[in-house]
Design a protein around this motif. Structure first.
Motif, PDB file in Angstrom:
ATOM      1  N   SER A   1      -6.102   1.225  -6.023  1.00  0.00           N
ATOM      2  CA  SER A   1      -5.267   0.093  -5.622  1.00  0.00           C
ATOM      3  C   SER A   1      -5.738  -0.548  -4.318  1.00  0.00           C
ATOM      4  CB  SER A   1      -3.796   0.512  -5.536  1.00  0.00           C
ATOM      5  OG  SER A   1      -3.654   1.730  -4.869  1.00  0.00           O
TER       6      SER A   1
ATOM      7  N   PRO B   1       0.805  -1.235   0.000  1.00  0.00           N
ATOM      8  CA  PRO B   1       0.000   0.000   0.000  1.00  0.00           C
ATOM      9  C   PRO B   1       0.836   1.282   0.000  1.00  0.00           C
ATOM     10  CG  PRO B   1      -0.952  -1.589   1.519  1.00  0.00           C
ATOM     11  CD  PRO B   1       0.339  -2.193   1.027  1.00  0.00           C
TER      12      PRO B   1
ATOM     13  N   PHE C   1     -10.102  -5.483   1.350  1.00  0.00           N
ATOM     14  CA  PHE C   1      -9.787  -4.213   2.011  1.00  0.00           C
ATOM     15  C   PHE C   1     -10.819  -3.139   1.684  1.00  0.00           C
ATOM     16  CE2 PHE C   1      -5.828  -6.331   2.727  1.00  0.00           C
ATOM     17  CZ  PHE C   1      -5.444  -5.829   3.969  1.00  0.00           C
TER      18      PHE C   1
ATOM     19  N   GLU D   1      -3.651  -4.705   9.108  1.00  0.00           N
ATOM     20  CA  GLU D   1      -2.990  -3.614   8.395  1.00  0.00           C
ATOM     21  C   GLU D   1      -3.943  -2.434   8.213  1.00  0.00           C
ATOM     22  OE1 GLU D   1      -1.892  -5.318   4.663  1.00  0.00           O
ATOM     23  OE2 GLU D   1      -0.347  -6.591   5.547  1.00  0.00           O
ATOM     24  N   ALA D   2      -3.444  -1.257   8.499  1.00  0.00           N
ATOM     25  CA  ALA D   2      -4.234  -0.051   8.249  1.00  0.00           C
ATOM     26  C   ALA D   2      -3.295   1.018   7.718  1.00  0.00           C
ATOM     27  CB  ALA D   2      -4.920   0.427   9.525  1.00  0.00           C
ATOM     28  N   MET D   3      -3.821   1.929   6.919  1.00  0.00           N
ATOM     29  CA  MET D   3      -2.968   2.998   6.385  1.00  0.00           C
ATOM     30  C   MET D   3      -3.710   4.322   6.398  1.00  0.00           C
ATOM     31  SD  MET D   3      -0.716   3.173   2.877  1.00  0.00           S
ATOM     32  CE  MET D   3      -2.006   3.734   1.778  1.00  0.00           C
ATOM     33  N   PHE D   4      -2.962   5.378   6.661  1.00  0.00           N
ATOM     34  CA  PHE D   4      -3.481   6.740   6.725  1.00  0.00           C
ATOM     35  C   PHE D   4      -2.695   7.574   5.731  1.00  0.00           C
ATOM     36  CE2 PHE D   4      -5.805   6.031  10.700  1.00  0.00           C
ATOM     37  CZ  PHE D   4      -5.192   4.866  11.129  1.00  0.00           C
ATOM     38  N   TYR D   5      -3.401   8.204   4.813  1.00  0.00           N
ATOM     39  CA  TYR D   5      -2.764   8.842   3.658  1.00  0.00           C
ATOM     40  C   TYR D   5      -3.222  10.283   3.519  1.00  0.00           C
ATOM     41  CZ  TYR D   5      -2.500   9.713  -1.463  1.00  0.00           C
ATOM     42  OH  TYR D   5      -2.281  10.243  -2.705  1.00  0.00           O
TER      43      TYR D   5
ATOM     44  N   SER E   1       2.393   3.040  -3.659  1.00  0.00           N
ATOM     45  CA  SER E   1       1.743   3.977  -4.568  1.00  0.00           C
ATOM     46  C   SER E   1       1.513   5.349  -3.937  1.00  0.00           C
ATOM     47  CB  SER E   1       0.440   3.387  -5.111  1.00  0.00           C
ATOM     48  OG  SER E   1      -0.301   2.790  -4.088  1.00  0.00           O
TER      49      SER E   1
ATOM     50  N   GLU F   1      -6.851  16.118   0.117  1.00  0.00           N
ATOM     51  CA  GLU F   1      -7.195  14.701  -0.023  1.00  0.00           C
ATOM     52  C   GLU F   1      -6.596  13.884   1.112  1.00  0.00           C
ATOM     53  OE1 GLU F   1      -5.596  13.562  -3.785  1.00  0.00           O
ATOM     54  OE2 GLU F   1      -7.068  14.726  -4.917  1.00  0.00           O
ATOM     55  N   ALA F   2      -7.403  13.027   1.691  1.00  0.00           N
ATOM     56  CA  ALA F   2      -6.885  12.113   2.710  1.00  0.00           C
ATOM     57  C   ALA F   2      -7.559  10.768   2.509  1.00  0.00           C
ATOM     58  CB  ALA F   2      -7.172  12.639   4.114  1.00  0.00           C
ATOM     59  N   MET F   3      -6.881   9.698   2.883  1.00  0.00           N
ATOM     60  CA  MET F   3      -7.484   8.375   2.722  1.00  0.00           C
ATOM     61  C   MET F   3      -7.180   7.517   3.945  1.00  0.00           C
ATOM     62  SD  MET F   3      -7.341   5.665  -0.456  1.00  0.00           S
ATOM     63  CE  MET F   3      -5.789   4.870  -0.020  1.00  0.00           C
ATOM     64  N   PHE F   4      -8.162   6.678   4.299  1.00  0.00           N
ATOM     65  CA  PHE F   4      -8.070   5.777   5.444  1.00  0.00           C
ATOM     66  C   PHE F   4      -8.316   4.367   4.924  1.00  0.00           C
ATOM     67  CE2 PHE F   4      -8.296   9.190   8.593  1.00  0.00           C
ATOM     68  CZ  PHE F   4      -8.801  10.215   7.809  1.00  0.00           C
ATOM     69  N   TYR F   5      -7.365   3.485   5.171  1.00  0.00           N
ATOM     70  CA  TYR F   5      -7.349   2.172   4.530  1.00  0.00           C
ATOM     71  C   TYR F   5      -7.215   1.062   5.563  1.00  0.00           C
ATOM     72  CZ  TYR F   5      -4.865  -1.605   1.963  1.00  0.00           C
ATOM     73  OH  TYR F   5      -4.441  -2.800   1.438  1.00  0.00           O
ATOM     74  N   GLY F   6      -7.892  -0.041   5.355  1.00  0.00           N
ATOM     75  CA  GLY F   6      -7.711  -1.172   6.261  1.00  0.00           C
ATOM     76  C   GLY F   6      -8.731  -2.265   6.032  1.00  0.00           C
ATOM     77  N   ARG F   7      -8.846  -3.130   7.023  1.00  0.00           N
ATOM     78  CA  ARG F   7      -9.779  -4.245   6.909  1.00  0.00           C
ATOM     79  C   ARG F   7     -11.166  -3.787   7.338  1.00  0.00           C
ATOM     80  NH1 ARG F   7      -7.615  -9.007   5.704  1.00  0.00           N
ATOM     81  NH2 ARG F   7      -5.336  -8.995   5.668  1.00  0.00           N
TER      82      ARG F   7
END
Lengths: 432, 432
Positions: free
Chosen positions: B277, A274, B282, A294-298, A277, B294-300
Motif C-alpha cells: 500500500s 497509511p 512515497f 508525512e512519515a510512518m514507523f511500523y 492498514s 518486521e518493521a517498516m519505515f515510510y515517507g517521502r
C-alpha cells in the motif's frame, strides 16, 4: 576503556528474558559494533529459584537491588521490572551513583519524566527509553535525532497492540467486542484485567512520551484525554466500512497556536490512510513534520524479542557514550512550556449513531439542535429500523468538540431521541 | 565551544535550497536543541548570478570550492551538489582538513563508500548520509543504532519514487508504461532522461548502501543485480491484481548461509504486504531482524524539504559531536567480507506470461520443459485469445533462478511458444 561493559539487569520477565537471549544470540556481532562485549553482571529477580524463560547463570540472580545499584563495576542499569515505585527509586539511585539507565517503563516516564530527566542531567548520565513506545519500532531516536530539524505538527499512533488486535478481529469477522476480548485473553494478547489496554491508559502513556518529544514540552499521562474501545460495536465498524473508514484506537497529538492537544480514543480513519492498514498486534506511529511531510514507523509494539531489540539498541548507545565519555549528549528536550488544550476546544469531525422515533419531523428537530450549536452535518443516513425505532448514522463537518457535546446533551433530552448509541471522532483527513 | 557552528554548503539546487530554507525556518528551535546556532557561512554554486529557489545573502555565494574547504572557520561541509567526481574530491579534501561531512550523494557512496569511510576514520571526522536513501525517511540511523542488536535477515524497499508513481498510476488507471512515463515527465516526477530511475539504477545505489549497513559487509552499486520496469504492461498489473498481487519496483537484500543477495527488479507483492500500500511517490523500507521481527519505515523519498529534513538531522548530529568532541563515534560498520551471490543462485517464485499456439499438447510440452529443470508450477491460467494465440499466465513455486532461466531459454526455442511476454519475480511471501 576496554573489557566488557557491565550491565545490571533489573527484572527477568518477558522483556528481561528477551534482553538476555538477544545478548546471547548476537553477542559477537554487538562486540564488533561496540569494540567491547556487553556483559550481564547481575540480575534482580523477585525470587531466585523459579523457572526462567531463558538460560541464565543462577549465580547472577539476586533479590538485592542495592547490591546491584551500588556495585561500582556495573556501568549501565537496565530497568525492565515495570511499576512506578521501586523502579523509580532504583533508577534515581543508580543515576546518583553515576550509572546510565536504559528503561522500557512507559508508566514511569509518563508520570515522572521530568524528575528522571532532571536527575539524568544533574548526574551527567544517559537515560534511554526507546522501548517505552512502540516496542521494537525505532521512534524515540528518529524523532529526537533524524527529525530534529523539523517542527512536528502532528503525531498519530496506533500504539496499543491489544486493542488493535481486537478491533482488527471485530472488523474482519463481524464479531462483537466482548467475545473478541475473551478470545484475546485466552490467546494471551489481552491481560486478565484488560482495563489499561482497552480503556486507552496504556496508549495515553505512550502518547504523553511522544508528545513531549515532538513538541519539546512536558506532557504527562494526566494531560492526555482518553476514551476506550468498549462501546464500539461490530455494527459501527460495518457502517464505518460502508463509508470508507476503518475504526482504530488512535493516539493523537497536535500543536496549533492555542497549544497542545493530546488524546487517545477510537476514531474513524479513511481506508487509504497509511495507519488504516496497520492490523493485528502491529503498531505504527505516523508523523507530520514541516520539512519531512508525512512519515510512518511500523512494527511490533510489544513482545519479548521486539522490545529487547529496542532495549539492546539503547544499551549499545549508552555503552558507546561510556566509551567516548560523552554521556548526557542528548538530554531532555522539553525546553518549552506550552499549554495543554482542554478537549472541549479541539476541532474534528464526528460519526454519530442515534436511535430515534420514526416519525415525520424528527430529523428536522435533530438537525435544528445541531444547527443551533453550529454543528453542520456532512451526511445523514437512515440505516435500518430496529423495532419501532429508526437508526440514524450521521457524519458532521469539522466542529468544535464543546459545541458537539452541548448538542448531544440537548439531543439526549429530546423525547424522540431514544439513544445516542455511538459517538466516534473522524480523523486522518485534511486538518483544516 | 560556543558561537555558531559554521557550515560550508556545496550546492544550491533542490536539496541545497531546502537546507537553507529549513535552517531559516526552524533556526530558533535547532539552536535550542543544540545549544548553538547553525550558520551557513559559504555556499558553493556554479554561477553566482542566477535566480535562486531560496533567499540567500549573495555575499555567501562562491564558485571557489577550495576557498570553502580550506576555510579554517568552517566546521561542517554539507555536500548536496551530486555527481561523483568533484563531490568525491571535495569531500576527501574536507575530511583531510578535519571537517565532518554530511552528504546526500547516493551515487558516490554506492561506488566509493569504502574510500570515503576509511578517510573519515583516519581523519577522525563524521561522515553522515541519512539523506542518501529514502529522502526524509529516517532509516540509516535507525538501522545503525536502534536496530544494532539485531541480525538483519532481509531489507526490502520501495526506494525510487518515480517508478512507484508510474506503477501506481498504471495500476489505478489501467494505462500503459510509455503514456504514464510521459505524464510523469511533464509533471516533473521523472527526468527528461529517465533511465536511472526506470532501469533501477537509482534504486540499486540505495540498496547497495542499505545492504552494506544491514549485513556489515561492503556492497557496491556494481554488486546489485537490476532490471527496470519498462517491460511491465497494464495487462500484467491487471492479471497480478486478479491473483491478489500488486507490482512494485522492489529492492531486495537478503543474507543466507551462502552469502548476500542484492537485487532491484519489478516484483509481484501480495496485496496485504505492508509495502503493497505504499503508493505514488512515497518510499518505504521494510526490515526483518531476528529480534525486532518486521518493521517498516515510510515517507517521502525525495523532494527539497523532505531531503533537507534528513540533511539537517545529520548536521545537528555532526554539530553535537563537535560540541562533545566525539567525532567518529559511529563509523563504517562493514567489518565482514561476505560473498555476493550470483543472481542465478537465488530462490524465488515467478509470474510468467507467455503467448503460445492454441493447439492440443502445447501446455504439456511447456510443463515438460519446466519439469525437466525442476520448475514446478503453482498455477496456470489461460487468460484470453490474442488472434490465433493463447495467452498463458503461470505462477511457479519457489525455484532456483538459474533453473527458471534455463527453462525459459528452452521455451523460447519451442516453435509453439511465440513470445515470453513477461517474467516477474514474486516476493514478500514466506521466505522458505
Amino acid at each position: 576503556m576496554s573489557g566488557p561493559v557491565n550491565i545490571g539487569l533489573l527484572g527477568l520477565g518477558t522483556v528481561g528474558s528477551g534482553v538476555v537471549r538477544l545478548l546471547q544470540q548476537n553477542g559477537a556481532l554487538i562486540t564488533q559494533k561496540l569494540g567491547r562485549p556487553l556483559k550481564i553482571s547481575r540480575v534482580l529477580v523477585r525470587e531466585r529459584n523459579r523457572p526462567r524463560q531463558v538460560e541464565v547463570d543462577p549465580a547472577l540472580l539476586t533479590t538485592d537491588a542495592d547490591g546491584i545499584i551500588n556495585d561500582p563495576d556495573i556501568h549501565i542499569i537496565v530497568e525492565v521490572m515495570g511499576g512506578t515505585d521501586a523502579a523509580r527509586e532504583y533508577i534515581l539511585k543508580a543515576m546518583e551513583r553515576g550509572k546510565s539507565v536504559v528503561t522500557a517503563n512507559k508508566d514511569l516516564l509518563a508520570l515522572y519524566g521530568k524528575e528522571l530527566f532532571d536527575a539524568a542531567a544533574s548526574n551527567g548520565v544517559d537515560l534511554f527509553f526507546e522501548a517505552s513506545v512502540g516496542g521494537g519500532i525505532p521512534i524515540i531516536r528518529p524523532l529526537k535525532e533524524c527529525l530534529a530539524g523539523n517542527k512536528i505538527r502532528q503525531v498519530m499512533g496506533i500504539v496499543n497492540g491489544t486493542t488493535n488486535y481486537i478491533l482488527t478481529k471485530m472488523s474482519r469477522e463481524g464479531r462483537d467486542f466482548q467475545e473478541v476480548l475473551r478470545e484475546a485473553q485466552d490467546l494471551g494478547y489481552a491481560e486478565a484485567d484488560p482495563a489499561a489496554d482497552i480503556e486507552g491508559d496504556d496508549a495515553a502513556r505512550k502518547m504523553a512520551i511522544l508528545a513531549s518529544i515532538a513538541f519539546n514540552t512536558r506532557v504527562t499521562y494526566r494531560d492526555v484525554y482518553r476514551e476506550g474501545i468498549s462501546r464500539i460495536t461490530a455494527q459501527d465498524i460495518s457502517y464505518a466500512a460502508d463509508l470508507g473508514y476503518v475504526i482504530k484506537l488512535l493516539g493523537i497529538a497536535r500543536e496549533d497556536e492555542e497549544g497542545i492537544e493530546v488524546r487517545v480514543h477510537p476514531a474513524l480513519l479513511p481506508g487509504n490512510h497509511p495507519l488504516a492498514s496497520v492490523n493485528d498486534v502491529f503498531n505504527a506511529i505516523f508523523i507530520e513534520g514541516d520539512a519531512v511531510g508525512e512519515a510512518m514507523f511500523y512494527g511490533r509494539g510489544a513482545g519479548s524479542m521486539p522490545t529487547a531489540s529496542a532495549v539492546v539498541g539503547d544499551i549499545i548507545e549508552a555503552a558507546r557514550n561510556l566509551n567516548y565519555q560523552t554521556r548526557g549528549r542528548i538530554t531532555c528536550t522539553c525546553f518549552y512550556d506550552k499549554p495543554i488544550k482542554p478537549v472541549g476546544t479541539i476541532n474534528t469531525k464526528y460519526y454519530l449513531r442515534l436511535l430515534v422515533v420514526d416519525r415525520p419531523g424528527v430529523l428536522a428537530a435533530i438537525a435544528g439542535v445541531f444547527g443551533d450549536r453550529e454543528v453542520s452535518l456532512a451526511s445523514v443516513i437512515q440505516e435500518r429500523m430496529l423495532g419501532e425505532l429508526a437508526e440514524l448514522v450521521l457524519i458532521t463537518h469539522r466542529v468544535r468538540e464543546q459545541n458537539l457535546q452541548d448538542a448531544l446533551k440537548v439531543l439526549a433530552g429530546l423525547p424522540v431521541v431514544k439513544e445516542i448509541a455511538c459517538v466516534v471522532r473522524v480523523e486522518g483527513g485534511e486538518n483544516v
